[in-house]
Structures are given as C-alpha cells and as structure tokens.
Write an enzyme that holds these catalytic residues in place. Structure first.
Site, mmCIF file in Angstrom:
data_model
loop_
_atom_site.group_PDB
_atom_site.id
_atom_site.type_symbol
_atom_site.label_atom_id
_atom_site.label_comp_id
_atom_site.label_asym_id
_atom_site.label_seq_id
_atom_site.Cartn_x
_atom_site.Cartn_y
_atom_site.Cartn_z
ATOM 1 N N PRO A 217 0.795 -1.244 0.000
ATOM 2 C CA PRO A 217 0.000 0.000 0.000
ATOM 3 C C PRO A 217 0.821 1.284 0.000
ATOM 4 O O PRO A 217 0.289 2.347 -0.288
ATOM 5 C CB PRO A 217 -0.814 -0.116 1.294
ATOM 6 C CG PRO A 217 -0.020 -1.015 2.168
ATOM 7 C CD PRO A 217 0.650 -1.994 1.253
ATOM 8 N N PHE A 218 2.118 1.195 0.323
ATOM 9 C CA PHE A 218 2.966 2.389 0.336
ATOM 10 C C PHE A 218 4.196 2.171 -0.539
ATOM 11 O O PHE A 218 5.317 2.530 -0.176
ATOM 12 C CB PHE A 218 3.361 2.754 1.775
ATOM 13 C CG PHE A 218 2.167 3.007 2.655
ATOM 14 C CD1 PHE A 218 1.442 4.185 2.539
ATOM 15 C CD2 PHE A 218 1.742 2.052 3.559
ATOM 16 C CE1 PHE A 218 0.324 4.410 3.332
ATOM 17 C CE2 PHE A 218 0.627 2.266 4.364
ATOM 18 C CZ PHE A 218 -0.083 3.446 4.244
ATOM 19 N N GLU A 235 4.032 -0.129 5.354
ATOM 20 C CA GLU A 235 3.853 0.609 6.605
ATOM 21 C C GLU A 235 3.824 2.128 6.414
ATOM 22 O O GLU A 235 4.682 2.707 5.744
ATOM 23 C CB GLU A 235 4.972 0.254 7.594
ATOM 24 C CG GLU A 235 4.818 0.920 8.956
ATOM 25 C CD GLU A 235 5.824 0.414 9.982
ATOM 26 O OE1 GLU A 235 5.782 0.883 11.136
ATOM 27 O OE2 GLU A 235 6.655 -0.453 9.638
ATOM 28 N N LYS A 251 4.318 -4.232 13.892
ATOM 29 C CA LYS A 251 5.162 -5.142 14.663
ATOM 30 C C LYS A 251 4.430 -6.466 14.707
ATOM 31 O O LYS A 251 3.324 -6.558 15.233
ATOM 32 C CB LYS A 251 5.405 -4.633 16.090
ATOM 33 C CG LYS A 251 6.617 -3.740 16.213
ATOM 34 C CD LYS A 251 7.896 -4.563 16.129
ATOM 35 C CE LYS A 251 9.103 -3.671 15.861
ATOM 36 N NZ LYS A 251 9.284 -3.368 14.446
#
Length: 432
Positions: A217-218, A235, A251
């Site tokens: 997504p990033f 993230e 995490k």
C-alpha cells in the site's frame, strides 16, 4: 501557482504503467503507489512527481531546520525522504558504521510536473505551465510504449552477500538480550544488510517486478540522479490531514500460505501470539508518547490495536494511533518530534538507538527512514522504508536490509527466520 487540468481514464492500471515508463526521461522522480489498497486515510491511487525546479539535499546536521525553511519558503508540493540517520539531528547520536550507498541524509525536491490519480481521473498539477503542454504530455503518456511484463529486470549473475552470517547474528542478538535483561531497554529493532557489489540493475524494471509480487500500500520508486530506491513498503510512518495526525506502526509478521485453511490459521496464530502483541503494544505506547508532544490534551487515541492485515507475501500486525494537533503546528516539527519511527528503533528510543548503532554492521541510511511529500497546506504523508532495494548506479552497489524486534522473549532462531522471510521478495527479484 500550479495549473491543474484533469482527464478521465478508461484503464487506470494500464495508464499507471505508461506513466511510470514515461517518467524514465527525468533524473528526479518520485512515484507513490497505493496499489488499490482500501485505506481509511488514503487520498490517492498514485502520484508522480518529476523534474526538480528546486532541491534540498543535506547531511544530518541541522537537517530538520533546513527542511523547515525549505518547506516554508516553497509553500508548494515537495517530495523526498528522511533517512534514519537524521536521528543524529534529533538526539546526540552518531552514525559510524560502513556505508556502501552514499545517499544524502535528507533529500527533497519541488517538481515542475506532478500527476495525481484518484479513482478513474488523473490531475495534472504543473508549475507555471500552459494547458497546451499538459495536453501534449497526456497524449504522449497515453501513447507511451511499455515493455512486456516479465522483461528482464536483473542479470542472472547477481549474487547477494550477507553483511553478517548466522553465527555472528546469533552472537549480536545475545548481546542485545544482555542489554534487555539488564534493563537498559525493553525492545530494539536489530537489522542486517544484504548487498551486491560491482553490479548493475535496471532499476525501473526491478521495481516493477518487486511491486508485482508485493502490491504494497505504500510502494514507491525514487530516482535522484544515479541513486534509486525501489520500495514495497506496507507501513505508514506518519500522515497529517489538517489538525489530525495518524501513525500506523507494524510489529508482528507471519508467512502466507497458498492453502486457504493454512493461511487463515497462520493469520489467527499471529493475532493471538503473546510475544508479537507485546512487541506491538510497546511500540504503540512509544508512538502515543511521541504524538503527545504536540497533541491537544486528551486527543491521542489508539483507533485500532494489533489488527492483522494480509499482504501478498506476509501477514502483518498493525495498530493505528491518532491525535489532534493545533492548526498552526509546524508540519516539520511534527516529524522531528516522532523521528525516527518507533517501529524501527525500540524502547526507550534513545537508548535503543545507541545500542543498535553499536551492534549493527552497516549505516542504515534511507532504510528505515521515510519517503513521502508535503502539500502546499502543510499536510504530509510518509511511509517507513522497509521491504526496499537501494541502488547507487555510479558505485554499482545494490543493498536491501531487514530486521526484527528483539524483546526478552525473543528466540534468535525465530528472529533469524523472520528476517529471511522479509528478505524473500527482494532477493527473488534480484537473483531470479
């Protein structure tokens, strides 16, 4: 002032391929791609920024002050990155480990040309350009030839080296655990580098291959001269939307399985894993503390705790922390107050960073930093640079790094295997 012209797109994915291929003519490029992930805080499908009008690149000393001045003076869209080693500007720390990549510690540019895809429309936001030029570029992009998928991305003779071998990894984790058991820290993110020297890759083809198997997504592709970053990051570090800021630390990692029942079991096991939850909650507490430095009283909230999300390669445990900040709060200060991101450092943060520097074998640089943008209004969005390949074409040096959180309950063998799992996609696209 930017001239803005919008067009409807018949085939968004095909146009994205053509747009990224068209960007190859420029030496300053930043491509951000959400890969169609549904994100409550997402604001675009993809953004391309190219061709610098102005630029800022510097080492860590006074870097945040320099960025503050640059962001305030341009009052425009600026794109770039914050390297992990800006920790030395935030705290009294040093970076003395070997650096094979030689990236600047901070880099931003103000693009002449910018394109933003939202839904089935594309906005061209050009700086001091006439509409005729935008229409000409739209036509050129629409007709841009694109190579067949699977076109050779890398040479078959690339062989990845490990910065430290398994026995040395275990030895350094044992020393990390000594610090934890002594009470110096509760948790630290220990990372290792994989690299290849004396080699060349086709950076764009390699990025496309990495993105195809990760669909993160990033995701992003960065070019600054002969330096490249190819990222499949899942993230988000920090996003600002008006008076709201959001951080989404990761995490907790588990492998995927092609068998649906096994895959569901792996995800549920991760969700209930006490060690992974403890790691995540420690970092959530750290992020809450970081955001509280500027937050309005009582506004820091954990919107989602230890939720498990599934990506192409792995399941990840993600939490979402938000806060309200004053409308006039300097955007660069919000970043300075929380940098580096807790998911890549540990707790307490400063002590963890000191120990990390003494035990790791390489300078992190852009790895575990953040890539993103500022809008003219002072909003911003930055990822965490993980699951990423870094490449210095002039030095013929290719690198990727992975890490895991070490706590009192850490098993060196399990942590080592987690690192290999995270390295799988990068190694696959480089070695074939």
């Amino acid at each position: 002032m930017r001239t803005t012209v919008s067009f409807e797109l018949a085939h968004v994915e095909k146009f994205k391929d053509r747009l990224l291929e068209w960007s190859g003519q420029f030496t300053e490029v930043l491509w951000l791609d959400s890969n169609a992930h549904i994100d409550a805080y997402g604001s675009f499908e993809a953004i391309l920024a190219v061709d610098a009008l102005t630029m800022l690149q510097t080492d860590a000393q006074d870097a945040f002050d320099d960025l503050k001045a640059y962001q305030a003076s341009t009052r425009d869209w600026i794109f770039g990155y914050l390297s992990y080693d800006l920790k030395n500007d935030v705290e009294k720390l040093k970076s003395q480990n070997p650096d094979g990549l030689g990236f600047p510690d901070l880099y931003f540019f103000q693009p002449k040309k910018m394109m933003r895809i939202r839904g089935d429309r594309i906005d061209f936001l050009y700086l001091k350009m006439v509409e005729d030029e935008i229409e000409s570029d739209f036509k050129a992009i629409s007709e841009q030839p694109i190579p067949e998928k699977g076109h050779a991305a890398t040479r078959s003779d690339i062989r990845i080296k490990m910065g430290i071998f398994k026995d040395e990894y275990f030895s350094r984790i044992a020393r990390m655990l000594e610090h934890i058991h002594r009470g110096d820290i509760y948790e630290a993110n220990f990372c290792q580098e994989f690299y290849a020297e004396g080699t060349r890759i086709n950076a764009l083809r390699t990025y496309e291959k990495l993105n195809a198997i990760s669909k993160a997504p990033f995701a992003c592709f960065l070019r600054s001269g002969d330096r490249y970053m190819l990222s499949a990051s899942p993230e988000r570090y920090l996003k600002r939307m008006g008076t709201k800021v959001i951080s989404q630390p990761i995490k907790g990692t588990a492998r995927r399985s092609r068998d649906p029942k096994t895959d569901t079991r792996l995800a549920n096991t991760l969700k209930m894993d006490e060690k992974e939850r403890a790691e995540n909650i420690m970092i959530v507490d750290l992020v809450r503390n970081d955001l509280s430095k500027s937050a309005l009283k009582g506004s820091v909230k954990v919107e989602e705790l230890c939720a498990v999300y599934s990506f192409e390669q792995v399941h990840q445990m993600i939490s979402t922390v938000s806060a309200e900040v004053p409308s006039d709060q300097c955007p660069v200060e919000l970043l300075r107050e929380s940098f580096p991101m807790g998911s890549m450092t540990g707790a307490p943060k400063v002590s963890a960073m000191k120990i990390i520097e003494g035990l790791e074998s390489f300078k992190r640089g852009l790895y575990s930093g953040g890539v993103g943008y500022f809008s003219p209004q002072g909003d911003f969005d930055f990822n965490v640079v993980i699951r990423s390949i870094l490449y210095n074409a002039d030095a013929k040096y290719v690198s990727f790094s992975v890490g895991s959180a070490i706590t009192a309950k850490a098993s060196p063998e399990k942590e080592y295997q987690e690192c290999l799992l995270k390295a799988k996609a990068m190694r696959k696209v480089l070695e074939g």
